[in-house]
Design a protein around this motif. Structure first.
Motif: not given
Length: 62
Positions: A15-38
């Protein structure tokens, strides 16, 4: 239209959640309990980036 809230890699669903900043969109998910961001400049590019990042984490072999 493609669903940007989840994706599948190696028969595992993420599952992917999004966090919005000024000029960026962060996509967040978890892999084996660790947060992964792009990030991207839109939901779509952030989604592609997180898919590629998770795929690399799960399938990288030396």
């Amino acid at each position: 239209m493609e669903n940007y809230n989840e994706f599948e890699v190696n028969e595992q669903r993420f599952k992917v959640t999004y966090k919005y900043e000024k000029n960026l969109v962060w996509a967040l998910t978890y892999v084996n309990g660790q947060e992964v961001k792009a990030h991207g400049d839109t939901d779509q590019t952030a989604y592609w980036a997180i898919q590629n990042h998770v795929n690399t984490i799960l399938n990288f072999r030396l």
